[in-house]
Enzyme design. Structure first.
Site, PDB file in Angstrom:
ATOM      1  N   ASP A 146      -8.882  -6.206  -4.717  1.00  0.00           N
ATOM      2  CA  ASP A 146      -8.443  -4.946  -4.123  1.00  0.00           C
ATOM      3  C   ASP A 146      -8.946  -3.810  -5.004  1.00  0.00           C
ATOM      4  O   ASP A 146      -8.396  -3.533  -6.059  1.00  0.00           O
ATOM      5  CB  ASP A 146      -6.912  -4.930  -4.023  1.00  0.00           C
ATOM      6  CG  ASP A 146      -6.368  -3.658  -3.386  1.00  0.00           C
ATOM      7  OD1 ASP A 146      -7.157  -2.743  -3.085  1.00  0.00           O
ATOM      8  OD2 ASP A 146      -5.133  -3.589  -3.199  1.00  0.00           O
TER       9      ASP A 146
ATOM     10  N   HIS B 172      -8.195  -5.027  -0.232  1.00  0.00           N
ATOM     11  CA  HIS B 172      -6.891  -4.403  -0.018  1.00  0.00           C
ATOM     12  C   HIS B 172      -6.149  -5.025   1.164  1.00  0.00           C
ATOM     13  O   HIS B 172      -4.919  -5.085   1.164  1.00  0.00           O
ATOM     14  CB  HIS B 172      -7.073  -2.898   0.195  1.00  0.00           C
ATOM     15  CG  HIS B 172      -5.781  -2.132   0.239  1.00  0.00           C
ATOM     16  ND1 HIS B 172      -4.857  -2.173  -0.785  1.00  0.00           N
ATOM     17  CD2 HIS B 172      -5.254  -1.321   1.201  1.00  0.00           C
ATOM     18  CE1 HIS B 172      -3.827  -1.408  -0.466  1.00  0.00           C
ATOM     19  NE2 HIS B 172      -4.032  -0.888   0.725  1.00  0.00           N
TER      20      HIS B 172
ATOM     21  N   SER C  25       0.843  -1.188   0.000  1.00  0.00           N
ATOM     22  CA  SER C  25       0.000   0.000   0.000  1.00  0.00           C
ATOM     23  C   SER C  25       0.887   1.250   0.000  1.00  0.00           C
ATOM     24  O   SER C  25       1.740   1.402  -0.871  1.00  0.00           O
ATOM     25  CB  SER C  25      -0.935  -0.042   1.216  1.00  0.00           C
ATOM     26  OG  SER C  25      -1.904   0.967   1.152  1.00  0.00           O
TER      27      SER C  25
END
Length: 380
Positions: free
Chosen positions: A321, A354, A149
């Protein structure tokens, strides 16, 4: 036997020039290390953290065995990033609220709490600070920089800011910049915090309060984006928390009470977050996310942007995601291939959204394990 983690603090007196034109001096960075640096100092791996994580990447503390590192399924003895083979470093970023200098601390120039006056930071600023700390450890080149991320953005930025100091970059569930939708989610979260009456323009510390309502809402919004629709339906569906027996539908017919399990889950996550995370830190980190866009200075040309890179790359994305979807990773892969860089890419069909980059999926972990096996074979 558990991996025992020990936090360390490194102080820096010299000013760190920031992208904004401001500077910060007399600051601390908190970090942890795991494993042993080899004689050639060639086996160091830097793990970059995302929004609400910290330097505590792996293991537990001797006096707090319940406090497990946020990526302990990935990093540790015998794990994909094996601390029996690699010297792993986790650094708490500047501006965070887990030990490194941040808005909660006093400005040494004034003696006053920084609060809203803490300088705005960028991903590039964090990487510059990380590089200074890595230097104090006597490491001139990293075997790998890895992150998921926002951490993946930092890993990518390392290959641009210090191309000759990174051998491998592992970028997981990330993107070359935020989409308009992602910036929008961040802005709604920031407004939830900044419009909380207890925020006081960011100087709430002097009033002895915390903008907990805003933090709760910000975290609830974020959690929705971390989960996939499939996982949310699987875990919660339309289940009620407390069905009312006298009503055939089981509803309380209230607009204020918690009715559904998903509501209960989001409120729990929000309540927990508001007890430990700093509101100004949340604003700073989400804004750093917004600003990250290395291709901007090249007119959006990502291929031209990544031309200076020298590292080999592993990128991984997850099918569900929707915050950092696979096409965003593929943009990076395409630009790297156009620069004839060595790139491996894994697109994993996983239902977790995610959050998948933090979870135990053997296919994902095996991809990373195999890649680090290759890194070890190439160590000097």
């Amino acid at each position: 036997m558990s991996l025992i983690a020990t936090p360390h603090t490194q102080h820096f007196d010299a000013p760190l020039a920031l992208r904004s034109g401001a500077a910060i001096a007399h600051y601390d960075l908190v970090y942890e290390t795991y494993g042993t640096l080899n004689a050639g100092r060639s086996n160091a791996v830097l793990i970059c953290h995302a929004l609400n994580a910290s330097h505590h990447v792996a293991g537990v503390y001797a006096d707090d065995p319940g406090n497990e590192g946020w990526w302990s399924n990935m990093v540790g003895p015998g794990k994909p990033v094996d601390t029996n083979r690699f010297f792993v470093v986790g650094i708490n970023n500047l501006g965070s609220c887990f030990g490194s200098t941040g808005p909660m601390d006093a400005n040494p120039e004034t003696g006053e709490i920084y609060g809203a006056n803490f300088p705005v930071l960028t991903v590039e600023d964090w990487v510059a600070a990380q590089a200074l700390l890595i230097e104090t450890l006597g490491i001139t080149q990293l075997a790998a920089v890895m992150g998921g991320s926002l951490g993946g953005m930092q890993a990518l930025s390392w290959t641009l800011q210090y191309p000759d100091r990174v051998c491998h970059a592992v970028v997981v569930a990330s993107a070359p910049n935020l989409s308009a939708e992602n910036i929008a989610f961040n802005e709604v979260a920031r407004r939830a915090i900044s419009t909380d009456p207890d925020f006081h323009g960011g100087d709430f510390y002097r009033f002895g309060v915390v903008p907990a309502r805003g933090l709760r809402i910000a975290r609830m919004i974020a959690h929705i984006t971390y989960l996939s629709d499939d996982v949310m339906n699987q875990k919660f569906g339309r289940a009620l928390r407390d069905a009312v027996a006298q009503n055939p539908d089981g509803y309380k017919f209230s607009t204020q009470d918690v009715e559904f399990q998903i509501e209960s889950y989001l409120r729990h996550q929000g309540d927990k977050f508001s007890t430990y995370f700093d509101a100004n830190t949340y604003l700073l980190i989400t804004r750093a996310l917004d600003y990250f866009d290395p291709a901007r200075v090249h007119g959006g040309d990502l291929t031209k942007t990544l031309a200076p890179t020298q590292a080999k790359f592993l990128l991984a994305s997850f099918s569900t995601d929707w915050r950092f979807p696979p096409p965003r990773s593929r943009e990076i892969v395409k630009a790297l291939l156009e620069n004839r860089r060595d790139v491996s890419y894994a697109e994993i069909d996983a239902p977790h959204g995610h959050d998948a980059f933090l979870l135990t999926d053997e296919r994902y972990l095996n991809v990373v394990r195999s890649y680090f096996d290759g890194i070890e074979r190439g160590l000097a």
